[in-house]
Scaffold this active site. Structure first.
Site, PDB file in Angstrom:
ATOM      1  N   GLU A 127     -11.596 -25.371   0.406  1.00 29.58           N
ATOM      2  CA  GLU A 127     -10.473 -25.715   0.253  1.00 29.58           C
ATOM      3  C   GLU A 127      -9.865 -26.706   1.391  1.00 29.58           C
ATOM      4  O   GLU A 127     -10.566 -26.849   2.373  1.00 29.58           O
ATOM      5  CB  GLU A 127      -9.353 -24.547   0.366  1.00 29.58           C
ATOM      6  CG  GLU A 127      -9.553 -23.602  -0.968  1.00 29.58           C
ATOM      7  CD  GLU A 127      -8.884 -22.368  -1.137  1.00 29.58           C
ATOM      8  OE1 GLU A 127      -8.561 -21.964  -0.109  1.00 29.58           O
ATOM      9  OE2 GLU A 127      -8.356 -22.099  -2.278  1.00 29.58           O
ATOM     10  N   HIS A 257       4.819 -24.375  -0.755  1.00 30.05           N
ATOM     11  CA  HIS A 257       3.834 -25.344  -1.529  1.00 30.05           C
ATOM     12  C   HIS A 257       4.690 -26.453  -2.390  1.00 30.05           C
ATOM     13  O   HIS A 257       5.477 -26.326  -2.940  1.00 30.05           O
ATOM     14  CB  HIS A 257       3.405 -24.235  -2.571  1.00 30.05           C
ATOM     15  CG  HIS A 257       1.872 -24.658  -3.210  1.00 30.05           C
ATOM     16  ND1 HIS A 257       2.024 -25.591  -4.109  1.00 30.05           N
ATOM     17  CD2 HIS A 257       0.751 -24.285  -3.001  1.00 30.05           C
ATOM     18  CE1 HIS A 257       0.785 -25.697  -4.759  1.00 30.05           C
ATOM     19  NE2 HIS A 257      -0.135 -25.169  -3.807  1.00 30.05           N
ATOM     20  N   ARG A 306      -0.830 -31.019   2.388  1.00 29.51           N
ATOM     21  CA  ARG A 306       0.171 -30.058   1.510  1.00 29.51           C
ATOM     22  C   ARG A 306       1.569 -30.639   2.082  1.00 29.51           C
ATOM     23  O   ARG A 306       2.519 -30.795   1.421  1.00 29.51           O
ATOM     24  CB  ARG A 306       0.026 -28.656   1.985  1.00 29.51           C
ATOM     25  CG  ARG A 306       0.393 -27.939   0.686  1.00 29.51           C
ATOM     26  CD  ARG A 306       0.001 -26.555   0.957  1.00 29.51           C
ATOM     27  NE  ARG A 306      -1.290 -25.985   0.234  1.00 29.51           N
ATOM     28  CZ  ARG A 306      -1.538 -24.574   0.123  1.00 29.51           C
ATOM     29  NH1 ARG A 306      -0.991 -23.711   0.883  1.00 29.51           N
ATOM     30  NH2 ARG A 306      -2.295 -24.305  -0.975  1.00 29.51           N
ATOM     31  N   HIS A 367       6.129 -20.486   0.125  1.00 33.44           N
ATOM     32  CA  HIS A 367       4.736 -19.935  -0.111  1.00 33.44           C
ATOM     33  C   HIS A 367       4.366 -19.016   0.786  1.00 33.44           C
ATOM     34  O   HIS A 367       3.630 -17.922   0.391  1.00 33.44           O
ATOM     35  CB  HIS A 367       3.764 -21.215  -0.214  1.00 33.44           C
ATOM     36  CG  HIS A 367       2.378 -20.584  -1.014  1.00 33.44           C
ATOM     37  ND1 HIS A 367       2.261 -19.908  -2.183  1.00 33.44           N
ATOM     38  CD2 HIS A 367       1.164 -21.017  -0.474  1.00 33.44           C
ATOM     39  CE1 HIS A 367       1.086 -19.380  -2.280  1.00 33.44           C
ATOM     40  NE2 HIS A 367       0.365 -20.367  -1.309  1.00 33.44           N
ATOM     41  N   ARG A 402      -0.709 -22.131   8.242  1.00 33.80           N
ATOM     42  CA  ARG A 402      -1.749 -21.348   8.102  1.00 33.80           C
ATOM     43  C   ARG A 402      -3.037 -22.292   7.380  1.00 33.80           C
ATOM     44  O   ARG A 402      -2.607 -23.180   6.477  1.00 33.80           O
ATOM     45  CB  ARG A 402      -1.578 -20.528   6.854  1.00 33.80           C
ATOM     46  CG  ARG A 402      -2.428 -19.724   5.983  1.00 33.80           C
ATOM     47  CD  ARG A 402      -2.095 -18.756   4.823  1.00 33.80           C
ATOM     48  NE  ARG A 402      -1.688 -19.618   4.063  1.00 33.80           N
ATOM     49  CZ  ARG A 402      -2.020 -19.133   2.710  1.00 33.80           C
ATOM     50  NH1 ARG A 402      -2.587 -18.219   2.214  1.00 33.80           N
ATOM     51  NH2 ARG A 402      -1.291 -20.069   1.837  1.00 33.80           N
TER      52      ARG A 402
HETATM   53  C1  FAD Z   1       0.694 -17.308  -5.589  1.00 32.44           C
HETATM   54  C2  FAD Z   1       0.024 -17.056  -4.080  1.00 32.44           C
HETATM   55  C3  FAD Z   1      -1.380 -17.315  -4.107  1.00 32.44           C
HETATM   56  C4  FAD Z   1      -1.845 -16.898  -2.690  1.00 32.44           C
HETATM   57  N1  FAD Z   1      -3.167 -17.300  -2.715  1.00 32.44           N
HETATM   58  C5  FAD Z   1      -3.911 -17.049  -1.569  1.00 32.44           C
HETATM   59  C6  FAD Z   1      -5.028 -17.169  -1.286  1.00 32.44           C
HETATM   60  O1  FAD Z   1      -5.823 -17.967  -2.225  1.00 32.44           O
HETATM   61  N2  FAD Z   1      -5.924 -16.742  -0.331  1.00 32.44           N
HETATM   62  C7  FAD Z   1      -5.145 -16.081   0.793  1.00 32.44           C
HETATM   63  O2  FAD Z   1      -6.061 -15.708   1.615  1.00 32.44           O
HETATM   64  N3  FAD Z   1      -3.859 -15.920   0.647  1.00 32.44           N
HETATM   65  C8  FAD Z   1      -3.083 -16.305  -0.578  1.00 32.44           C
HETATM   66  N4  FAD Z   1      -1.735 -16.079  -0.573  1.00 32.44           N
HETATM   67  C9  FAD Z   1      -1.190 -15.214   0.560  1.00 32.44           C
HETATM   68  C10 FAD Z   1      -1.625 -14.147   0.367  1.00 32.44           C
HETATM   69  O3  FAD Z   1      -1.647 -13.421  -0.801  1.00 32.44           O
HETATM   70  C11 FAD Z   1      -0.621 -12.868   1.163  1.00 32.44           C
HETATM   71  O4  FAD Z   1      -0.374 -13.499   2.459  1.00 32.44           O
HETATM   72  C12 FAD Z   1      -1.302 -11.434   1.423  1.00 32.44           C
HETATM   73  O5  FAD Z   1      -1.815 -11.149   0.100  1.00 32.44           O
HETATM   74  C13 FAD Z   1      -0.280 -10.718   1.954  1.00 32.44           C
HETATM   75  O6  FAD Z   1      -0.921  -9.057   2.011  1.00 32.44           O
HETATM   76  P1  FAD Z   1      -0.010  -8.203   2.688  1.00 32.44           P
HETATM   77  O7  FAD Z   1      -0.897  -6.926   2.244  1.00 32.44           O
HETATM   78  O8  FAD Z   1       0.469  -8.263   3.843  1.00 32.44           O
HETATM   79  O9  FAD Z   1       1.298  -8.133   1.867  1.00 32.44           O
HETATM   80  P2  FAD Z   1       1.528  -7.737  -0.101  1.00 32.44           P
HETATM   81  O10 FAD Z   1       0.507  -8.039  -0.546  1.00 32.44           O
HETATM   82  O11 FAD Z   1       2.476  -8.660  -0.113  1.00 32.44           O
HETATM   83  O12 FAD Z   1       2.230  -6.298   0.013  1.00 32.44           O
HETATM   84  C14 FAD Z   1       3.476  -5.996   0.456  1.00 32.44           C
HETATM   85  C15 FAD Z   1       3.546  -4.388   0.266  1.00 32.44           C
HETATM   86  O13 FAD Z   1       4.713  -3.963   0.911  1.00 32.44           O
HETATM   87  C16 FAD Z   1       5.428  -3.197  -0.133  1.00 32.44           C
HETATM   88  N5  FAD Z   1       7.009  -3.349   0.345  1.00 32.44           N
HETATM   89  C17 FAD Z   1       7.627  -4.402   1.024  1.00 32.44           C
HETATM   90  N6  FAD Z   1       8.858  -3.917   1.563  1.00 32.44           N
HETATM   91  C18 FAD Z   1       8.692  -2.618   1.325  1.00 32.44           C
HETATM   92  C19 FAD Z   1       9.586  -1.647   1.874  1.00 32.44           C
HETATM   93  N7  FAD Z   1      10.915  -1.959   2.502  1.00 32.44           N
HETATM   94  N8  FAD Z   1       9.061  -0.302   1.407  1.00 32.44           N
HETATM   95  C20 FAD Z   1       8.156  -0.041   0.961  1.00 32.44           C
HETATM   96  N9  FAD Z   1       7.404  -0.995   0.641  1.00 32.44           N
HETATM   97  C21 FAD Z   1       7.471  -2.221   0.713  1.00 32.44           C
HETATM   98  C22 FAD Z   1       5.392  -4.017  -1.302  1.00 32.44           C
HETATM   99  O14 FAD Z   1       5.736  -3.413  -2.500  1.00 32.44           O
HETATM  100  C23 FAD Z   1       3.936  -4.355  -1.146  1.00 32.44           C
HETATM  101  O15 FAD Z   1       3.081  -3.226  -1.752  1.00 32.44           O
HETATM  102  C24 FAD Z   1      -1.273 -16.140  -1.859  1.00 32.44           C
HETATM  103  C25 FAD Z   1       0.335 -15.976  -1.980  1.00 32.44           C
HETATM  104  C26 FAD Z   1       0.859 -16.093  -3.277  1.00 32.44           C
HETATM  105  C27 FAD Z   1       2.072 -15.663  -3.534  1.00 32.44           C
END
Ligand code: FAD
Length: 566
Positions: A127, A257, A306, A367, A402
């Site tokens: 990528e 994005h 980007r 994004h 990032r």
């Molecule tokens: C469309 C898209 C494409 C992407 N593509 C990529 C990719 O190809 N590769 C890559 O590395 N990254 C990618 N990313 C970024 C990546 O997906 C995220 O940075 C990563 O998944 C974040 O993981 P996380 O566990 O920190 O949070 P999340 O997966 O966002 O989980 C957060 C959790 O916290 C919970 N939560 C939030 N607030 C509260 C609260 N107050 N009380 C209780 N629960 C709460 C939510 O319900 C959720 O379960 C992408 C993001 C998007 C949106």
């Protein structure tokens, strides 16, 4: 502006207890919970939606890790540091790239199935910004869904284990803190208050106490009027950590994005992303007059970096007065489009669009957020008992920008480290359960009806292109939204419930981003200022942290000056 130190909420009607509370069930929360379950007696996982909610499930591209024998962690590190624009924490990046391959191996051992080539070797893609093939992916463009599926399945398998409790549809409202250590300053974190949309004794507001809390609440997309992030991404982790007294850092670095489906200015919620791969395949960007503009901007035209594409689109929007540009993929033909981009075509079809037939309206949208709760290499925040992991954390691996596919990896690596650190400190007696006390400072709550206005001011003030007038206007408007009588507890007429708590978190997170962006008078990574378009290493090669001071005002300081992690 003075800020609320707790959100207005009813007194807890029930109480529970755990060794560790994990807030969130994305890649970071689930990784931490699974690791902790083998190391402490009682883990409580709390998540706002169902277990698979969050950004993780939406990740398309993949996970970056130096798995190819030709590739090395050093090469991965070099690419990460370049993308980060000089502001990455080098030790954190070193941990990411060295431990990454092992964590990916663990993820596979937990059941995640990634795409393989015909010869049986794992398929490694490339990528933007990577100089080697190092992106593992699943189902083509459905990597996050597979990561989430595998981790959720592991958690479901131990759900009846008395050592772990999962509460879904439960929003953590605030962190609980114990008696202040210093005068006027909150003490260690010792639990959470949470609102459960459930039944029986676990309905409504409750309190959960613990020796440590790991915040893994994901991103901040809903701070902006348009974002690829799901509706749960309301910056809750940043806002609750600030209110509890922890430092947050790198808030001004927001990745936009360039090509996200534009559905009109009234659009809300999560918007479909039209991946770079579509431009990679030959799709062109046209302005509202049907004219191609990228060849005049950059030698790589539509495949420029980007941020360059994003800024060029913003310029076209300003010049034409039309709020979007168009992506033209019609010449690729229906067959090729259907074969290469089935997921994107499906998302477009929901809005009556077909890339083989229609010009696709697109505009930049939020994004990813490099900033978050400031942590050390073990996920420790500046407040004892509080850890953070995943997108809600700021480990410093992303710096100002990032590198593609480094965020799922960050979640895996640092959530695992945080869980191990918490567990060993509990065993050593360094983390013990404290007694929650009421925090000094005002309570606050904004009406949910203010959300649209905040999202608009965030996009205009701290969107992809920033400048002093816009920043000051956004700051002033936020002050107006928070004027006495609307925010202070004594005058609150707003009913405390999910939309209001989230809206207040959105406002406090926006304020933090604006505060840092006003100060950084240069352009770097995800912070572009039209009035200071050049990177200024002589003055600004340092990271900024935001805290609430004793008067509950936002204070911005260089990282490392005022505080250290707990
Ligand atoms: C469309 C898209 C494409 C992407 N593509 C990529 C990719 O190809 N590769 C890559 O590395 N990254 C990618 N990313 C970024 C990546 O997906 C995220 O940075 C990563 O998944 C974040 O993981 P996380 O566990 O920190 O949070 P999340 O997966 O966002 O989980 C957060 C959790 O916290 C919970 N939560 C939030 N607030 C509260 C609260 N107050 N009380 C209780 N629960 C709460 C939510 O319900 C959720 O379960 C992408 C993001 C998007 C949106």
């Amino acid at each position: 502006m003075s800020f609320a130190r707790t959100l207005v909420a009813p007194e807890p009607g029930w109480v529970t207890q755990a060794d560790v509370i994990v807030v969130g069930s994305g890649v970071a929360g689930l990784t931490a919970a699974l690791e902790l379950r083998t190391k402490v007696d009682r883990v409580l996982v709390v998540t706002k939606g169902v277990l698979s909610s969050g950004s993780t499930v939406w990740a398309q591209g993949g996970i970056a890790a130096a798995l190819d024998p030709e590739d090395t962690p050093e090469a991965h590190m070099a690419d990460t540091l370049i993308a980060g624009g000089g502001l990455c924490s080098v030790p954190a990046v070193e941990v990411l790239v060295r431990e990454g391959p092992e964590r990916v191996g663990e993820l596979m051992a937990r059941g995640a199935r990634f795409d393989h080539m015909e010869d049986g070797k794992i398929s490694l893609g490339r990528e933007g910004g990577h100089h080697a093939d190092r992106i593992i992916h699943a189902g083509g463009d459905a990597t996050g869904a597979e990561v989430s599926r595998a981790l959720v399945a592991q958690l479901e398998a131990i759900r009846n284990d008395p050592g772990i409790e999962v509460i879904e549809h439960a929003l953590v409202v605030d962190l609980l803190t114990s008696a202040p250590v210093d005068k006027g300053w909150p003490g260690p974190v010792c639990g959470v208050t949470l609102h459960v949309i459930g039944e029986g004794t676990r309905d409504g507001i409750g309190a959960a106490t613990a020796k440590a809390v790991i915040v893994a609440t994901g991103g901040i997309g809903q701070v902006y009027r348009s974002s690829t992030n799901p509706v749960s991404a309301t910056g809750d982790g940043i806002a609750m950590a600030l209110r509890a007294g922890a430092a947050v850092a790198d808030l001004e670095f927001v990745q936009f994005h360039p090509t996200v489906l534009w559905l009109g200015s009234g659009m809300i919620g999560q918007l479909p992303l039209i991946s770079e791969a579509v431009r990679g395949e030959g799709a062109l960007l046209l302005n509202a007059d049907g004219k191609r503009f990228m060849p005049d901007v950059h030698p790589m035209a539509e495949l420029a970096p980007r941020d360059v594409v994003t800024h060029a689109i913003v310029d076209q929007i300003v010049a034409t007065g039309v709020e979007n540009v168009f992506l033209d993929a019609r010449h690729l033909g229906a067959e090729r489009i259907a074969h290469r981009f089935p997921t994107i075509q499906e998302a477009l079809a929901e809005h009556g669009l077909d890339m083989a037939v229609d010009l696709i309206p697109v505009a930049p949208a939020q994004h990813f957020h490099s900033g978050g709760v400031f942590t050390d290499l073990y996920g420790r925040s500046t407040l004892k008992g509080l850890y953070a992991a995943g997108e809600a954390a700021c480990t410093g691996v992303h710096g100002a920008n990032r590198l593609a596919s480094n965020s799922l990896l960050e979640g895996l690596v640092f959530a695992s480290r945080a869980a191990k650190d918490v567990a060993s400190r509990i065993v050593e007696g360094d983390l013990t359960e404290g007694e929650p006390v009421r925090r000094d400072g005002t309570q606050g709550l904004l009406p949910a009806t203010d959300r649209g206005r905040i999202q608009k001011l965030a996009y205009e003030g701290v969107g992809p292109v920033r400048e002093r007038d816009g920043l000051e206007a956004a700051w002033e408007e936020l002050r107006d939204i928070r004027r006495p009588g609307r925010f202070a507890a004594a005058n609150v007429t707003v009913t405390p419930q999910t939309a209001e708590w989230e809206t207040t978190n959105v406002a406090q997170t926006a304020a933090g981003i604006i505060a840092a962006a006003r100060i950084r008078e240069e352009s770097r990574g995800g912070h572009f200022r039209r009035d200071f378009p050049v990177t200024n290493d002589a003055v600004w090669k340092e990271r900024l942290a935001v805290t609430f001071d004793e008067e509950n005002h936002l204070r911005v300081n260089p990282v490392g000056i005022d505080f250290a992690t707990s």
